[in-house]
Design a protein around this motif. Structure first.
Motif, PDB file in Angstrom:
ATOM      1  N   GLU A  16       0.826  -1.201   0.000  1.00 23.15           N
ATOM      2  CA  GLU A  16       0.000   0.000   0.000  1.00 23.15           C
ATOM      3  C   GLU A  16       0.861   1.253   0.000  1.00 23.15           C
ATOM      4  OE1 GLU A  16      -3.512   2.070   2.718  1.00 23.15           O
ATOM      5  OE2 GLU A  16      -3.017  -0.043   2.953  1.00 23.15           O
ATOM      6  N   ASP A  17       2.020   1.163   0.625  1.00 23.55           N
ATOM      7  CA  ASP A  17       2.897   2.338   0.728  1.00 23.55           C
ATOM      8  C   ASP A  17       3.860   2.456  -0.447  1.00 23.55           C
ATOM      9  OD1 ASP A  17       1.806   3.116   3.179  1.00 23.55           O
ATOM     10  OD2 ASP A  17       3.107   1.722   4.268  1.00 23.55           O
ATOM     11  N   ASN A  18       4.296   1.333  -0.995  1.00 23.90           N
ATOM     12  CA  ASN A  18       5.370   1.364  -1.997  1.00 23.90           C
ATOM     13  C   ASN A  18       4.990   0.800  -3.360  1.00 23.90           C
ATOM     14  OD1 ASN A  18       6.992   0.545   0.876  1.00 23.90           O
ATOM     15  ND2 ASN A  18       7.628   2.393  -0.207  1.00 23.90           N
ATOM     16  N   ASP A  39      10.292   9.399  -4.812  1.00 25.87           N
ATOM     17  CA  ASP A  39       9.632  10.689  -4.669  1.00 25.87           C
ATOM     18  C   ASP A  39       9.972  11.191  -3.275  1.00 25.87           C
ATOM     19  OD1 ASP A  39       8.090  12.919  -4.761  1.00 25.87           O
ATOM     20  OD2 ASP A  39       6.161  11.878  -4.736  1.00 25.87           O
ATOM     21  N   GLY A  40      11.019  12.014  -3.198  1.00 28.20           N
ATOM     22  CA  GLY A  40      11.516  12.421  -1.884  1.00 28.20           C
ATOM     23  C   GLY A  40      12.190  11.242  -1.206  1.00 28.20           C
ATOM     24  N   GLY A  72       7.049   1.330  -6.682  1.00 24.95           N
ATOM     25  CA  GLY A  72       7.284   0.324  -7.708  1.00 24.95           C
ATOM     26  C   GLY A  72       6.099   0.207  -8.648  1.00 24.95           C
ATOM     27  N   MET A  73       6.393  -0.082  -9.918  1.00 22.34           N
ATOM     28  CA  MET A  73       5.336  -0.260 -10.920  1.00 22.34           C
ATOM     29  C   MET A  73       5.788  -1.325 -11.912  1.00 22.34           C
ATOM     30  SD  MET A  73       3.812   2.557 -13.608  1.00 22.34           S
ATOM     31  CE  MET A  73       3.153   3.575 -12.290  1.00 22.34           C
TER      32      MET A  73
END
Length: 205
Positions: free
Chosen positions: A43-45, A61-62, A67-68
């Motif tokens: 959910e976070d990554n 991002d910061g 991951g995608m």
């Protein structure tokens, strides 16, 4: 008075729960969208592992990492297939648009020229920029011309009115190895010969 305070606290708590539930629904919807092609998803990554033949693309991002799963790695990345996971690995050079490996570029971004897997703003010495391909092509710079040879006709230096003399120039070793197209390395020109050979010189057999 206490009853009014109690009702106010209860109302605030209800609003917070409603807001949290709405955020969770939005996060879940976003999670499903970001987890396309994933085998495992956070959910976070986002994606952690991908289905077979897909590549795992990770970006930051910061301080957060996402991951995608993608079919083709985007510009600036190249695909590396592994036993457990296929990854999109970033090209080392920020001026590289497409690379074969981390340090070997195949196409440079605008305003850069490609030469031997590297990107340059200006082509290195001994090369010339090709605007169409945005590559640096080897140029050939032969050495100086030699002196003109003796004037000859059919291997004779006399006994004829006109002959030919030649001169040459050497090609650098690097240009020979690269097989670069070079300007003329041999020149000939007509020359006037002595009509009579001293001592009765004969044509060689």
């Amino acid at each position: 008075m206490q009853w009014i305070i109690f009702m106010l606290v209860l109302f605030i708590s209800s609003m917070e729960m409603l807001t949290q539930n709405r955020w969770k629904k939005q996060a879940s919807a976003g999670l499903l969208e970001n987890c396309t092609g994933c085998v495992l998803c956070s959910e976070d990554n986002g994606c952690i592992t991908c289905h077979h033949r897909l590549f795992l693309l990770i970006w930051r991002d910061g301080i957060r990492q996402y991951g995608m799963c993608v079919h083709t790695c985007p510009p600036g990345y190249f695909g590396v297939r592994g036993l457990e996971v296929n990854r999109c690995t970033k090209c080392r050079s920020p001026s590289c648009e497409s690379c074969f490996s981390r340090d070997f570029c195949m196409k440079c971004k605008d305003k850069f020229y490609l030469y031997k897997g590297q990107c340059f703003r200006q082509c290195p010495p001994g090369t010339a920029a090709e605007p169409g391909t945005r590559e640096c092509q080897e140029t050939c710079e032969p050495g100086p011309w030699s002196e003109w040879s003796a004037c000859t006709h059919e291997s004779r230096t006399c006994g004829c009115k006109w002959g030919v003399e030649t001169r040459v120039r050497e090609l650098p070793e690097a240009a020979r190895e690269e097989g670069t197209a070079c300007p003329a390395l041999l020149e000939t020109r007509r020359c006037r010969m002595k009509k009579h050979c001293p001592g009765g010189e004969r044509r060689p057999t």
